[in-house]
Design a protein around this motif. Structure first.
Motif: not given
Ligand code: PMP
Length: 414
Positions: A101, A103, A131, A133, A183
């Protein structure tokens, strides 16, 4: 003169909804109103069936098998790579690395590009609205390398300051890593302009596209970035599969990341040689079923049309913004002029978690918390927000359901 009106395909939102088994569920006696798409979107039957068909009929390990199932699995897996390439208009399949993903994709870049290029005193630039990540891997890298993390500020709307960004770029800046879409706030960054500034200075560019890919057509060549990361589960595909796009000219210069099977050409105890791109960066058995599901999601999105999705979601965002603003004591957090289809908000005197719990009792799924963006929460001086994030299958009627449920919940909790 005849007026030519372009034919617009009707956007059949109810027909699209019907293709999502999870959306047919009832939660606590009510039809599910799923507004947590920013975390994970639901999967259409086409995706579920593609994964099931793979598991039932073609499951085997990829790449090294001469037998039929292995060849079928390899064709499906590599076929999915080709679909991803087309979806984001990468120049070659060699630029598409399958990962878990977003991350993992960002950690891969930090662990290869970062570790090989960063010297003590160098700088990595990110923005305030990232984020976790796209913060923590760089923080860890900077600590290891003796480098500095520099953060571009944003304003009260959640707009990242472009002039401050330009001023931050200097001779020590080696990497710029930015979200395409936030996000937590929904802000869409004019990422092409951000990338161009870095590129002009020879700085490597990494884009966290997790929240952008489900909502708009992405063309990595037009963007001009070196890396673009995204996750399958936010674009109607399975969890555990994501993509790192990496420009071939850059990827080819990176040291390997994880070692193991599939990423090598030859191994002996004295010397190991590396596989070609992109497999050099895919050690071990990959998530074959996930890649197949992601490929099916891409095919399905292609049928719906990214432009049609973007138009539908823009309508939902405008409608939700207007409707939620009528609720007394509700403050929308994130008011950038260019936003993706999500609304983050706080309500005076009501904790987001309590709100989320009461909404769930009415079958309305929203996300509450810090959204893995604690610096954003700190900036707005709130512990958490409630976030309603919309997808291609949401409707204005569902926004009315959210509005009514919120009004009742606030009355109950205040
Ligand atoms: N970046 C952004 C902007 C995100 O929204 C998310 C998921 N919430 C991530 C990165 C991380 O994605 P994943 O958990 O799929 O690795």
């Amino acid at each position: 003169m005849a007026l030519i009106v372009p034919l617009r395909r009707e956007y059949d939102v109810l027909g699209l909804r019907g293709q999502f088994p999870a959306l047919q569920r009832r939660i606590n006696g009510r039809a599910l109103t799923y507004l947590d798409n920013g975390a994970s979107a639901q999967q259409p039957a086409a995706v579920i069936e593609a994964v099931s068909d793979y598991s039932r009929n073609h499951h085997s390990n990829v790449h090294r098998g001469v037998h039929t199932l292995s060849q079928e699995a390899t064709a499906l897996f590599e076929g999915a790579r080709g679909k991803v390439r087309g979806f984001i208009n990468a120049a070659s399949d060699r630029e598409i690395v399958f990962v878990r993903g977003t991350t993992e994709a960002i950690n891969l870049v930090a662990g290869t590009l970062g570790r090989s290029r960063l010297q003590p005193g160098d700088e990595v630039v990110i923005s305030w609205l990232e984020h976790h990540a796209n913060i923590v891997p760089w923080q860890m890298l900077c600590e290891q390398a003796g480098a500095q993390l520099r953060v571009v500020p944003m304003d009260r709307r959640g707009v990242v300051d472009f002039d401050a960004y330009r001023a931050l770029l200097g001779p020590r800046t080696k990497i710029v890593a930015l979200a395409h879409v936030s996000n937590a706030l929904g802000t869409v960054l004019p990422i092409r302009e951000f990338i161009a500034e870095a590129r002009a200075r020879g700085i490597a560019t990494v884009v966290d596209g997790a929240q952008a890919v489900p909502h708009q057509r992405i063309d990595v060549q037009a963007l001009g970035c070196d890396f673009y990361a995204f996750s399958g589960h936010k674009m109607y595909g399975p969890t555990g599969i994501g993509v790192l796009y990496a420009r071939e000219a850059v990827l080819a210069t990176l040291p390997p990341w994880q070692g193991g099977g599939d990423m090598i050409l030859t191994v002996s105890f004295t010397r190991t040689t590396w596989n070609s791109l992109p497999w050099r960066f895919e050690a071990g058995t990959p998530n074959i079923a996930g890649a197949v599901g992601l490929g099916a999601a891409i095919d399905w999105l292609g049928q719906v049309g990214m432009e049609a999705i973007a138009a539908h979601e823009a309508d939902l965002l405008a409608f939700a913004t207007e409707r939620l603003a009528t609720i007394p004591g509700l403050t929308i957090i994130g008011t950038a002029p260019d936003k993706a289809s999500l609304v983050s908000f706080t309500v005076d005197g009501v904790h987001p978690h309590d709100l989320g719990t009461v909404l769930d009792a009415e079958g309305v799924a929203v996300r509450t918390g810090h959204h893995c963006a604690m610096p954003v929460m700190e900036f707005f001086d709130v512990p958490a927000t409630t976030r309603a994030s919309f997808a291609l299958y949401n409707t204005r009627a569902e926004i009315e359901i959210l509005h009514a449920a919120l009004t009742r919940a606030i009355g109950m909790l205040r």
